[in-house]
Write an enzyme that holds these catalytic residues in place. Structure first.
Site, PDB file in Angstrom:
ATOM      1  N   TYR A  28      -2.185  -7.940  16.436  1.00  0.00           N
ATOM      2  CA  TYR A  28      -2.034  -7.033  15.288  1.00  0.00           C
ATOM      3  C   TYR A  28      -3.051  -5.886  15.388  1.00  0.00           C
ATOM      4  O   TYR A  28      -2.693  -4.711  15.361  1.00  0.00           O
ATOM      5  CB  TYR A  28      -2.206  -7.803  13.966  1.00  0.00           C
ATOM      6  CG  TYR A  28      -2.413  -6.884  12.801  1.00  0.00           C
ATOM      7  CD1 TYR A  28      -1.377  -6.053  12.363  1.00  0.00           C
ATOM      8  CD2 TYR A  28      -3.658  -6.776  12.163  1.00  0.00           C
ATOM      9  CE1 TYR A  28      -1.571  -5.156  11.316  1.00  0.00           C
ATOM     10  CE2 TYR A  28      -3.854  -5.890  11.121  1.00  0.00           C
ATOM     11  CZ  TYR A  28      -2.805  -5.081  10.707  1.00  0.00           C
ATOM     12  OH  TYR A  28      -3.016  -4.191   9.686  1.00  0.00           O
ATOM     13  N   ALA A  36       4.884   1.724   7.817  1.00  0.00           N
ATOM     14  CA  ALA A  36       5.835   0.691   8.247  1.00  0.00           C
ATOM     15  C   ALA A  36       5.289  -0.086   9.441  1.00  0.00           C
ATOM     16  O   ALA A  36       5.147   0.460  10.530  1.00  0.00           O
ATOM     17  CB  ALA A  36       7.166   1.346   8.609  1.00  0.00           C
ATOM     18  N   ASN A  71     -10.322  -4.713   3.201  1.00  0.00           N
ATOM     19  CA  ASN A  71      -9.404  -5.668   2.552  1.00  0.00           C
ATOM     20  C   ASN A  71      -8.728  -5.082   1.317  1.00  0.00           C
ATOM     21  O   ASN A  71      -9.298  -5.080   0.222  1.00  0.00           O
ATOM     22  CB  ASN A  71     -10.168  -6.946   2.206  1.00  0.00           C
ATOM     23  CG  ASN A  71     -10.414  -7.772   3.456  1.00  0.00           C
ATOM     24  OD1 ASN A  71     -11.119  -7.331   4.369  1.00  0.00           O
ATOM     25  ND2 ASN A  71      -9.820  -8.938   3.521  1.00  0.00           N
ATOM     26  N   ILE A 125       0.844  -1.205   0.000  1.00  0.00           N
ATOM     27  CA  ILE A 125       0.000   0.000   0.000  1.00  0.00           C
ATOM     28  C   ILE A 125       0.880   1.257   0.000  1.00  0.00           C
ATOM     29  O   ILE A 125       0.584   2.242  -0.674  1.00  0.00           O
ATOM     30  CB  ILE A 125      -0.987  -0.018   1.190  1.00  0.00           C
ATOM     31  CG1 ILE A 125      -1.787  -1.333   1.172  1.00  0.00           C
ATOM     32  CG2 ILE A 125      -1.939   1.171   1.129  1.00  0.00           C
ATOM     33  CD1 ILE A 125      -2.653  -1.567   2.401  1.00  0.00           C
TER      34      ILE A 125
HETATM   35  N1  UDP Z   1      -9.271 -17.102   2.831  1.00  0.00           N
HETATM   36  C1  UDP Z   1      -9.450 -18.358   2.262  1.00  0.00           C
HETATM   37  N2  UDP Z   1      -8.371 -18.954   1.656  1.00  0.00           N
HETATM   38  C2  UDP Z   1      -7.139 -18.333   1.573  1.00  0.00           C
HETATM   39  C3  UDP Z   1      -6.973 -17.062   2.147  1.00  0.00           C
HETATM   40  C4  UDP Z   1      -8.062 -16.470   2.775  1.00  0.00           C
HETATM   41  O1  UDP Z   1     -10.528 -18.945   2.312  1.00  0.00           O
HETATM   42  O2  UDP Z   1      -6.199 -18.921   0.992  1.00  0.00           O
HETATM   43  C5  UDP Z   1     -10.421 -16.435   3.465  1.00  0.00           C
HETATM   44  C6  UDP Z   1     -10.188 -16.037   4.905  1.00  0.00           C
HETATM   45  O3  UDP Z   1     -10.498 -17.096   5.771  1.00  0.00           O
HETATM   46  C7  UDP Z   1     -11.131 -14.843   5.048  1.00  0.00           C
HETATM   47  C8  UDP Z   1     -11.126 -14.207   3.652  1.00  0.00           C
HETATM   48  O4  UDP Z   1     -10.650 -15.220   2.772  1.00  0.00           O
HETATM   49  O5  UDP Z   1     -12.442 -15.295   5.305  1.00  0.00           O
HETATM   50  C9  UDP Z   1     -10.214 -12.996   3.545  1.00  0.00           C
HETATM   51  O6  UDP Z   1      -8.958 -13.352   4.092  1.00  0.00           O
HETATM   52  P1  UDP Z   1      -7.658 -12.444   3.881  1.00  0.00           P
HETATM   53  O7  UDP Z   1      -6.512 -13.153   4.546  1.00  0.00           O
HETATM   54  O8  UDP Z   1      -7.494 -12.112   2.430  1.00  0.00           O
HETATM   55  O9  UDP Z   1      -7.999 -11.097   4.624  1.00  0.00           O
HETATM   56  P2  UDP Z   1      -8.440 -10.781   6.146  1.00  0.00           P
HETATM   57  O10 UDP Z   1      -9.899 -10.464   6.070  1.00  0.00           O
HETATM   58  O11 UDP Z   1      -8.116 -11.959   6.996  1.00  0.00           O
HETATM   59  O12 UDP Z   1      -7.625  -9.578   6.483  1.00  0.00           O
END
Ligand code: UDP
Length: 327
Positions: free
Chosen positions: A141, A74, A170, A12
Site C-alpha cells: 500500500y 480513488a 491518521n 476523505i
Molecule cells: N489499533 C488497535 N485496535 C484496533 C484498530 C487499531 O489497537 O481495533 C491500533 C493499531 O494497531 C495502531 C493504531 O491503533 O497502533 C492505529 O491503527 P489504525 O488502523 O487506526 O491506523 P494506521 O496507523 O494503521 O493507519
C-alpha cells in the site's frame, strides 16, 4: 474551472468535496463505487461513474466539464490486504493513477493533488517526521503511493505537470453529514466507537509492549475536515503557480491507543470493554508528523484536530448513522 475529485464517494474524498463546494469551487466526482457510498456525494456535484483504468470513461469527463485540477483519492487503502494481494494495489493505485495522469496530459490539464500517506516513510528513524525523511515503505500500500509520487516527479520534469502530494497521517473524525464507513473497518477510532454503541463488542488493543509511555502505539490523528481544507489550500497553491511539492498532514501531537480509548470514554460517557492481543503485523511504533512545511507554504493550520474534538465529531455522526450509509 471545475475540480475533478476521483474517489469522491469515499471518506476523505466526500468531505473534501463538501469543503471545496463551501469554498465556492465547482466539483465533478468520478467514482466506481467499489468501496464508496452514493449517499456520501453532495447533491450539487456532477457525478460520473467509472474506474480510473477506463480511459474512455475518463475522457468523457474531461470533454463534458472544464477541469483545471484533479484531486485523486480513488485508491485501495488496506495495508493488510495489500500484503496478501499486492497485484490489486499496484493495478488500482499505481496503474489507475497513471491512467488518470495520461488522460490529463492528452486533455492539457496539469494540476494534480495526490492522496498520499505517512506509509511512504515506513518505520521512520526520527519523529516528528519531516518531508525530507527517507521514504522506505514497508508494505505494498505505502509503496503504491510512493510509486505514484515518483511517477509524478518525472511527469513534472518531462511534461510540466504540477503536483502536490499530501501525505496523510491518521485521518479520523467526521463532518456533520459525512463520516467513516469502511468494510471491513480496521481503523482504531471507528472500532472503539462501535464498542461504545454496542456493549457486547470489545475493543482489541494490538500490542502493549511498545517502547512508548503506556506501551501502546502512538499516532497523529487528524480531523478529516482539516485534511479537506489542506486540499482546498493545495488547489489554490497550484493555481497561483506553486511548484510541485509534498506535504505531511498531521498535528505534531502523538496520541496512544489507550489515550484514544480514554477520549472515547470521556466523550461518550459509555463504559468500554477492552481486550489485549499481540502486535498487529506491520504496525510502526510511533508515527507523528512535522507539519511545519504545510503550515509555512500552504498556510494550513489544523483547527479541529485535538483528540476529543475528533472523537466527538465521529461519535455524533455514528449516533446518526449507526449502520453507516444506507445500503
Ligand atoms: N489499533 C488497535 N485496535 C484496533 C484498530 C487499531 O489497537 O481495533 C491500533 C493499531 O494497531 C495502531 C493504531 O491503533 O497502533 C492505529 O491503527 P489504525 O488502523 O487506526 O491506523 P494506521 O496507523 O494503521 O493507519
Amino acid at each position: 474551472m471545475a475540480v475533478l475529485v476521483t474517489g469522491g464517494a469515499g471518506f476523505i474524498g466526500s468531505v473534501t468535496t463538501e469543503r471545496l463546494l463551501a469554498a465556492g469551487e465547482e466539483v465533478v466526482v468520478f467514482d466506481d463505487f467499489s468501496t464508496g457510498h452514493r449517499d456520501a456525494i453532495p447533491r450539487e456535484v456532477r457525478l460520473f461513474e467509472g474506474n480510473t483504468l477506463d480511459q474512455s470513461a475518463l475522457r468523457t469527463v474531461f470533454r463534458e466539464a472544464s477541469i483545471d485540477t484533479v484531486l485523486h483519492f480513488a485508491a485501495f487503502i488496506q495495508v493488510g490486504e495489500s500484503c496478501q494481494d499486492p497485484s490489486k494495489y499496484f493495478k488500482n493505485n499505481v496503474a489507475g493513477s497513471q491512467s488518470v495522469l495520461d488522460v490529463m496530459r492528452e486533455m492539457g490539464v496539469s494540476y494534480f493533488v495526490l492522496s498520499s500517506t505517512a506509509a511512504v516513510y515506513g518505520n521512520p528513524e526520527t519523529v516528528p517526521i519531516t518531508e525530507d525523511a527517507p521514504c522506505r515503505p514497508v508494505n505494498p500500500y505505502g509503496l503504491s503511493k510512493r510509486m505514484v509520487e515518483q511517477i509524478l516527479e518525472w511527469y513534472d520534469v518531462a511534461y510540466g505537470m504540477r503536483y502536490v502530494a499530501l501525505r496523510y497521517f491518521n485521518a479520523a473524525g467526521a463532518s456533520i453529514q459525512r463520516g467513516e464507513d469502511h468494510h471491513p473497518e480496521t481503523h482504531l477510532i471507528p472500532n472503539v466507537l462501535a464498542a461504545a454503541v454496542d456493549s457486547r463488542k470489545a475493543v482489541t488493543v494490538f500490542g502493549q509492549d511498545y517502547d512508548t509511555p503506556d506501551g501502546t502505539c502512538i499516532r497523529d490523528y487528524i480531523h478529516v475536515e482539516d485534511l479537506a481544507d489542506a486540499h482546498v489550500a493545495a488547489v489554490r497553491y497550484l493555481r497561483k503557480g506553486g511548484g510541485s511539492n509534498a506535504f505531511n498532514l498531521g498535528t505534531e501531537n502523538g496520541v496512544s491507543v489507550l489515550e484514544v480509548i480514554d477520549s472515547v470514554r470521556r466523550v461518550t460517557g459509555r463504559e468500554l470493554r477492552v481486550e489485549y492481543s499481540g502486535r498487529r503485523a506491520g504496525d510502526a511504533e510511533r508515527l507523528v508528523a512535522s507539519s511545519e512545511k504545510a503550515r509555512r507554504i500552504l498556510g494550513w493550520t489544523p483547527a479541529k484536530s485535538d483528540i476529543d474534538t475528533i472523537v466527538r465529531d465521529a461519535w455524533e455522526w455514528r449516533k446518526k448513522h449507526p449502520n453507516g450509509y444506507a445500503r
